[in-house]
Design a protein around this motif. Structure first.
Motif, mmCIF file in Angstrom:
data_model
loop_
_atom_site.group_PDB
_atom_site.id
_atom_site.type_symbol
_atom_site.label_atom_id
_atom_site.label_comp_id
_atom_site.label_asym_id
_atom_site.label_seq_id
_atom_site.Cartn_x
_atom_site.Cartn_y
_atom_site.Cartn_z
ATOM 1 N N SER A 73 0.869 -1.318 0.001
ATOM 2 C CA SER A 73 -0.076 0.087 0.074
ATOM 3 C C SER A 73 0.835 1.365 -0.077
ATOM 4 N N TYR A 74 0.526 2.475 -0.607
ATOM 5 C CA TYR A 74 1.296 3.383 -0.913
ATOM 6 C C TYR A 74 0.601 4.845 -1.254
ATOM 7 N N LYS A 75 0.550 5.766 -0.372
ATOM 8 C CA LYS A 75 0.159 6.955 -0.669
ATOM 9 C C LYS A 75 -1.561 6.719 -0.830
ATOM 10 N N GLY A 76 -2.063 6.370 -0.121
ATOM 11 C CA GLY A 76 -3.720 5.807 -0.151
ATOM 12 C C GLY A 76 -4.063 4.819 -1.015
ATOM 13 N N PHE A 77 -2.978 4.221 -1.940
ATOM 14 C CA PHE A 77 -3.538 3.360 -2.728
ATOM 15 C C PHE A 77 -3.392 1.896 -2.191
ATOM 16 N N ASN A 78 -4.247 0.961 -2.337
ATOM 17 C CA ASN A 78 -4.117 -0.358 -1.718
ATOM 18 C C ASN A 78 -3.376 -1.173 -2.699
ATOM 19 N N LYS A 79 -2.765 -2.194 -1.632
ATOM 20 C CA LYS A 79 -2.014 -3.266 -2.231
ATOM 21 C C LYS A 79 -2.692 -4.055 -3.305
ATOM 22 N N GLY A 80 -2.077 -4.662 -4.301
ATOM 23 C CA GLY A 80 -2.772 -5.298 -5.504
ATOM 24 C C GLY A 80 -3.240 -4.303 -6.796
ATOM 25 N N ASP A 247 18.008 2.728 -11.708
ATOM 26 C CA ASP A 247 17.765 4.111 -11.894
ATOM 27 C C ASP A 247 16.383 4.106 -12.638
ATOM 28 N N VAL A 248 16.211 3.265 -13.584
ATOM 29 C CA VAL A 248 14.845 3.186 -14.238
ATOM 30 C C VAL A 248 13.709 2.787 -13.303
ATOM 31 N N THR A 249 14.024 1.879 -12.592
ATOM 32 C CA THR A 249 13.177 1.228 -11.632
ATOM 33 C C THR A 249 12.661 2.368 -10.720
ATOM 34 N N ALA A 250 13.452 3.130 -10.185
ATOM 35 C CA ALA A 250 13.296 4.262 -9.186
ATOM 36 C C ALA A 250 12.215 5.391 -9.737
ATOM 37 N N ILE A 251 12.628 5.637 -11.301
ATOM 38 C CA ILE A 251 12.010 6.530 -11.835
ATOM 39 C C ILE A 251 10.345 6.293 -12.162
ATOM 40 N N LEU A 252 10.084 4.815 -12.760
ATOM 41 C CA LEU A 252 8.974 4.441 -12.827
ATOM 42 C C LEU A 252 8.241 4.354 -11.458
ATOM 43 N N LYS A 253 8.819 3.965 -10.520
ATOM 44 C CA LYS A 253 7.958 3.995 -8.960
ATOM 45 C C LYS A 253 7.603 5.363 -8.479
ATOM 46 N N ALA A 254 8.463 6.208 -8.907
ATOM 47 C CA ALA A 254 8.341 7.726 -8.355
ATOM 48 C C ALA A 254 7.271 8.290 -9.251
ATOM 49 N N GLN A 255 7.065 8.133 -10.549
ATOM 50 C CA GLN A 255 6.047 8.697 -11.340
ATOM 51 C C GLN A 255 4.724 8.161 -11.421
ATOM 52 N N ASN A 256 4.726 6.858 -10.939
ATOM 53 C CA ASN A 256 3.341 6.164 -10.694
ATOM 54 C C ASN A 256 2.813 5.758 -9.396
ATOM 55 N N GLU A 257 3.273 6.716 -8.443
ATOM 56 C CA GLU A 257 2.797 6.367 -7.024
ATOM 57 C C GLU A 257 3.128 4.960 -6.730
ATOM 58 N N ILE A 258 4.022 4.561 -6.653
ATOM 59 C CA ILE A 258 4.353 3.253 -6.328
ATOM 60 C C ILE A 258 5.584 3.143 -4.947
ATOM 61 N N SER A 259 5.352 2.269 -3.984
ATOM 62 C CA SER A 259 6.332 2.304 -2.903
ATOM 63 C C SER A 259 7.884 2.079 -3.372
ATOM 64 N N PRO A 260 8.787 2.774 -3.033
ATOM 65 C CA PRO A 260 10.234 2.428 -3.400
ATOM 66 C C PRO A 260 10.648 1.257 -2.935
ATOM 67 N N THR A 261 10.069 0.709 -1.981
ATOM 68 C CA THR A 261 10.443 -0.908 -1.579
ATOM 69 C C THR A 261 9.468 -1.890 -2.035
ATOM 70 N N ASP A 262 8.394 -1.412 -2.912
ATOM 71 C CA ASP A 262 7.860 -2.409 -3.761
ATOM 72 C C ASP A 262 8.524 -3.481 -4.135
ATOM 73 N N PRO A 263 8.540 -4.825 -4.068
ATOM 74 C CA PRO A 263 9.317 -5.856 -4.611
ATOM 75 C C PRO A 263 8.734 -6.351 -5.711
ATOM 76 N N GLN A 264 7.465 -6.207 -6.379
ATOM 77 C CA GLN A 264 6.994 -6.719 -7.413
ATOM 78 C C GLN A 264 6.150 -5.976 -8.641
ATOM 79 N N ALA A 265 6.054 -4.738 -8.159
ATOM 80 C CA ALA A 265 5.139 -3.671 -9.253
ATOM 81 C C ALA A 265 6.135 -3.550 -10.478
ATOM 82 N N VAL A 266 7.305 -3.791 -10.391
ATOM 83 C CA VAL A 266 8.079 -3.562 -11.726
ATOM 84 C C VAL A 266 8.762 -4.803 -11.950
#
Length: 421
Positions: A73-80, A247-266
């Motif tokens: 979960s991150y910034k009000g968005f649910n897990k999944g 670097d690319v993973t960090a950018i994708l997470k930052a721009q799409n409201e995903i937790s920096p520690t999310d292990p599976q979103a990318v």
């Protein structure tokens, strides 16, 4: 008695041929050792050519990024939560990742049955939206026309590049550039025909069975805004691919409201690591082959050394007479070592020649096979460098094989040798 003294080599040859069966059996070990070394090295090279040849035309230092459901979960968005990469992500990568030589998106079209039509002829093919950078990362053979360019992207032109199998089915292998086909219900003008340089790596389907559209055009016709289904990044020489991934993973997470520690979103598909593993594997195989081949060759060299010891024992009286007549130690040593060297080189070069001949025959047979399909063994061969290395090993082995017998010959005293019965 110099190295090029004819009489000396005639005498050496007479000594070797005095007992032909024994000399032949002695040479057999070295012959077999160098033959196996050449065949194993050639087979390893053929396997390497077959597997890595499947990557021809690809920038192997590339990484692919895909989306997956979020794991935190991150910034009000649910897990999944499901999410999509967008055009802005590519622009941000270009600005903020210095190690990225190329960054571009790939969009998939609908894969319905008989989705490509020309007149009364239909076919089911992969439909992929690409940018011009795609054809730098994956370089096909251009048969006719041109590839997708920046103007096609900017103006969202309804043009396409088709694979050679598509062209064969719809147009009977004629030059179809300028003609129109219907793809998923919309008409596109063919501007190019391509074929794959290899059948190994496949991205979103086989090149020969694909229809490529400008991805900006396909985004518009898909009515999905600027969504990207697959993103690839090709690294610059000298940059660590792992750093680029971070670097690319960090950018994708930052721009799409995903937790920096999310292990599976990318999700990441690291082609560079895969090909690096292949290279390490084949290097290990080469080392193993050399160890096995050298072990077999060593057995043959030991056999030659033992036979030379027997020969020295048989020639004790002759060596004693030579010493009594004033032969120098160097003459005795060089005589024995030259005989050993000649046996080793003759047997080794015969094995080397036969090995190269067998590899050439196998290569001709494989080359005569019809093209197509996945080939994991092609062009078995030994390089000039390998042949030179094998020859040097032979020379050194021959000298070493004669070293102990030559030393034994030097221990023979003239008076003892003459008395020897």
């Amino acid at each position: 008695m110099g190295l090029f003294d004819i009489d000396r080599w005639v005498e050496i040859w007479a000594t070797i041929t005095r007992n032909k069966i024994r000399s032949l059996l002695t040479c057999l070990g070295v012959f077999w050792g160098i033959l196996m070394l050449v065949l194993l090295l050639g087979s390893g090279k053929g396997m390497k050519n077959g597997i890595l040849g499947g990557t021809e035309g690809y920038a192997t230092n590339s990484v692919f990024f895909l989306t997956d459901r979020t794991g935190e979960s991150y910034k009000g968005f649910n897990k999944g939560r499901s999410w999509n990469m967008r055009n802005r992500d590519i622009e941000s990568i270009h600005r903020n990742v210095p190690g990225a030589l190329l960054a571009s998106g790939i969009v998939s079209g609908r894969q319905s049955d008989k989705n490509v039509v020309y007149g009364q002829i239909t076919g089911t093919y992969s439909v992929t939206g690409v940018a011009p950078e795609y054809f730098v990362m994956q370089q096909p053979n251009l048969i006719h026309g041109r590839l997708v360019n920046d103007i096609d992207m900017r103006d969202r032109r309804k043009v396409c590049v088709i694979g050679d199998e598509v062209n064969r089915t719809l147009f009977r292998n004629e030059n179809s550039c300028g003609k129109y086909i219907r793809v998923n219900g919309m008409y596109y003008q063919i501007v190019g025909i391509v074929s794959a340089k290899s059948s190994g790596v496949q991205i979103n389907g086989r090149v020969s069975e694909s229809v490529y559209l400008p991805f900006a055009t396909l985004q518009q016709t898909n009515n999905q805004g600027d969504v990207i289904h697959l993103l690839f990044v090709t690294g610059r020489p000298g940059y660590r691919i792992e750093r680029i991934i971070d670097d690319v993973t960090a950018i994708l997470k930052a721009q799409n409201e995903i937790s920096p520690t999310d292990p599976q979103a990318v999700r990441v598909v690291n082609l560079a690591a895969m090909f690096g593993t292949f290279e390490m594997l084949f290097t290990s195989i080469d080392i193993l082959v050399w160890l096995v081949g050298m072990g077999t060759l060593l057995a043959g060299v030991i056999g030659i050394s033992n036979i030379m010891m027997v020969t020295v024992k048989e020639r004790t009286r002759e060596i004693g007479v030579r010493r009594a007549l004033g032969a120098k130690p160097f003459n005795i040593i060089s005589q024995v070592m030259s005989e050993s060297l000649l046996l080793t080189v003759l047997a080794g070069l015969a094995g080397l020649s036969l090995g190269v001949f067998i590899l050439d025959v196998v290569d001709r047979i494989l080359s005569a096979q019809p093209a197509g399909g996945d080939i994991f063994f092609t062009h078995p061969e030994v390089s000039i460098g390998t042949a030179v290395a094998a020859t040097v090993v032979l020379l050194v082995s021959g000298l070493l094989a004669g070293l102990i017998p030559a030393w034994r010959a030097m221990q023979i005293k003239a008076i003892d040798a003459i008395r020897d019965e």
